[in-house]
Design an enzyme around this catalytic site. Structure first.
Site, PDB file in Angstrom:
ATOM      1  N   ASP A   1      52.812  79.093  47.019  1.00  0.00           N
ATOM      2  CA  ASP A   1      53.534  78.775  48.254  1.00  0.00           C
ATOM      3  C   ASP A   1      52.658  78.947  49.497  1.00  0.00           C
ATOM      4  OD1 ASP A   1      55.810  78.184  46.796  1.00  0.00           O
ATOM      5  OD2 ASP A   1      56.559  80.236  46.874  1.00  0.00           O
TER       6      ASP A   1
ATOM      7  N   ARG B   1      53.862  68.582  48.336  1.00  0.00           N
ATOM      8  CA  ARG B   1      53.154  69.329  49.391  1.00  0.00           C
ATOM      9  C   ARG B   1      51.685  68.937  49.493  1.00  0.00           C
ATOM     10  NH1 ARG B   1      55.671  75.322  48.388  1.00  0.00           N
ATOM     11  NH2 ARG B   1      57.799  74.801  48.957  1.00  0.00           N
TER      12      ARG B   1
HETATM   13  C1  S3P Z   1      59.756  81.053  42.879  1.00  0.00           C
HETATM   14  C2  S3P Z   1      58.774  80.647  42.018  1.00  0.00           C
HETATM   15  C3  S3P Z   1      57.775  79.625  42.373  1.00  0.00           C
HETATM   16  C4  S3P Z   1      57.706  79.423  43.885  1.00  0.00           C
HETATM   17  C5  S3P Z   1      59.063  79.281  44.499  1.00  0.00           C
HETATM   18  C6  S3P Z   1      59.863  80.544  44.252  1.00  0.00           C
HETATM   19  C7  S3P Z   1      60.710  82.071  42.414  1.00  0.00           C
HETATM   20  O1  S3P Z   1      58.150  78.389  41.768  1.00  0.00           O
HETATM   21  O2  S3P Z   1      56.908  78.300  44.184  1.00  0.00           O
HETATM   22  O3  S3P Z   1      58.968  79.078  45.891  1.00  0.00           O
HETATM   23  O4  S3P Z   1      61.423  82.661  43.252  1.00  0.00           O
HETATM   24  O5  S3P Z   1      60.771  82.317  41.201  1.00  0.00           O
HETATM   25  P1  S3P Z   1      57.736  78.022  40.257  1.00  0.00           P
HETATM   26  O6  S3P Z   1      58.454  78.929  39.341  1.00  0.00           O
HETATM   27  O7  S3P Z   1      58.149  76.592  40.076  1.00  0.00           O
HETATM   28  O8  S3P Z   1      56.255  78.181  40.190  1.00  0.00           O
END
Ligand code: S3P
Length: 381
Positions: A314, A345
């Site tokens: 992120d 993104r």
């Molecule tokens: C998150 C996991 C990440 C992240 C998202 C929040 C979470 O995504 O990019 O903003 O809270 O488990 P991914 O599990 O798709 O990598």
């Protein structure tokens, strides 16, 4: 919030960042399935988190806000009630994926939907492991939303090797694991954020986890807790980079979440020459927190490799910006997962950098992107 800036004087002051989004979703869900009333402080009141909160209310959970804290009356793992209406998760991949795991172990059917962007995002990644556990979950013929979940006779624990590094997928499996017979074991190629594991442990689950392996043993209940949510590291990232790249800056961010699976940006920025100090280490529940002091710095280029990506996912867009202020070429490898977020993104960042005339390109192979810093003559003091 006490942060002030005049262009020539840089950024100065102290700020308290709102609560972490990932932890806020998990706190609400875990509190809703615990036995007793939990108090949650510093919940992030963003649209994503409020959609999860509203879905839980729709599923019969009482959640009340009093004096800036939320009180959640938990009903146990299987105490949710059927919602007559569809459950709407807006833009939130975390909300919908985590709740899919939990709804897979309920004895009623659910229909889960989201906004236009969420409706295009890949759900195969949760449908596959949840189905292996015995859940009856299906999506559209492209494995996108809406998700339909119907009750299953039996959910079994699995041994699952994750094909993608994703905390959302891992967490969906763990929530389903709460209603499973037998242990649930997840093995990852790269380390993804472990907020679910820490929250489960805090609520009393029988869980062990190391960097790439998590095992949830049969657990009958969660015990309600008071939860203080740490400041959101991903939101802090924008202030950290802003202070580094603007002249004469000196800011401190208070009580920021310092979970090791989230803060790779800090070590990258320090490697790049960033003047960053981490102070006043403490913890909220099982989550480490600290204050972060940042001063203006001259930055060197960076190199991001595939192993770094889940921990930086992120923060990559803001790291692109930091790299634009470093003299030389920065390389970002295997960052294609950025295309599967709320928006593409990678494209959004490339378009923005192109508009600012900052050289960047994909190197034939979609997994490599190079940002070439054009702002080379800075006078940071
Ligand atoms: C998150 C996991 C990440 C992240 C998202 C929040 C979470 O995504 O990019 O903003 O809270 O488990 P991914 O599990 O798709 O990598």
């Amino acid at each position: 919030m006490k942060l002030f800036s005049k262009f020539t004087e840089g950024l100065h002051g102290e700020i308290k960042i709102p609560g972490d989004k990932s932890i806020s979703h998990r706190a609400l869900i875990c509190a809703s399935i615990s036995d007793g009333t939990s108090k949650i402080s510093n919940l992030q009141e963003s649209e994503d988190v409020i959609n999860t909160l509203n879905s839980l209310k729709q599923l019969g959970i009482s959640i009340v806000k009093e004096n800036e804290s939320y009180y959640v009356e938990g009903q146990g793992f299987k105490g949710l009630k059927e919602s007559k209406k569809q459950l709407y998760f807006g833009n939130s991949g975390t909300g919908i994926r985590l709740m899919s795991g939990l709804l897979s172990i309920q004895n009623f059917s659910s229909n889960l939907i989201g906004d236009e962007s969420l409706s295009k995002r890949p759900m195969r990644r949760i449908i596959e492991p949840l189905s292996k556990m015995g859940a009856n979950i299906s999506g559209s013929n492209k494995d996108t939303l809406p998700l339909q979940i119907i009750p299953s006779q039996k959910i079994r624990g699995i041994n699952y090797k994750m094909p993608v590094a994703s905390a959302q997928v891992k967490s969906a499996i763990l929530f389903a694991g709460l209603g499973a017979q037998g242990d649930t074991k997840i093995i990852e190629k790269s380390v993804s954020r472990d907020h679910t594991e820490r929250m489960f442990e805090y609520f009393g689950a029988s869980i062990t986890y190391s960097e790439k392996e998590t095992t949830l043993k049969e657990t009958d209940k969660f015990i309600s807790q008071n939860i203080e949510i740490p400041g959101d590291f991903s939101s802090s990232a924008f202030f950290i980079v802003a202070a580094l790249i603007s002249k004469n800056s000196d800011i401190t961010l208070k009580q920021v979440g310092m979970n090791p699976s989230r803060i790779a940006l800090l070590s990258k920025l320090v490697e790049m020459g960033g003047d960053i100090k981490v102070l006043n280490h403490s913890s909220f529940g099982k989550e480490p927190i600290a204050d972060i002091n940042i001063k203006s710095s001259v930055l060197n280029p960076c190199e991001v490799t595939s192993g770094d990506v889940p921990n930086l996912i992120d923060e990559l867009p803001i790291l692109f910006i930091a790299s634009c202020f470093a003299e030389g070429i920065s390389n970002f490898n295997e960052i294609e997962e950025l295309r599967h977020k709320e928006s593409d993104r990678l494209k959004a960042m490339q378009d923005g950098l192109d508009k600012m005339k900052i050289k960047n390109f994909l190197d034939g192979n979609v997994f490599v992107s190079k940002v070439w810093a054009m702002i080379t003559q800075r006078q940071i003091s």
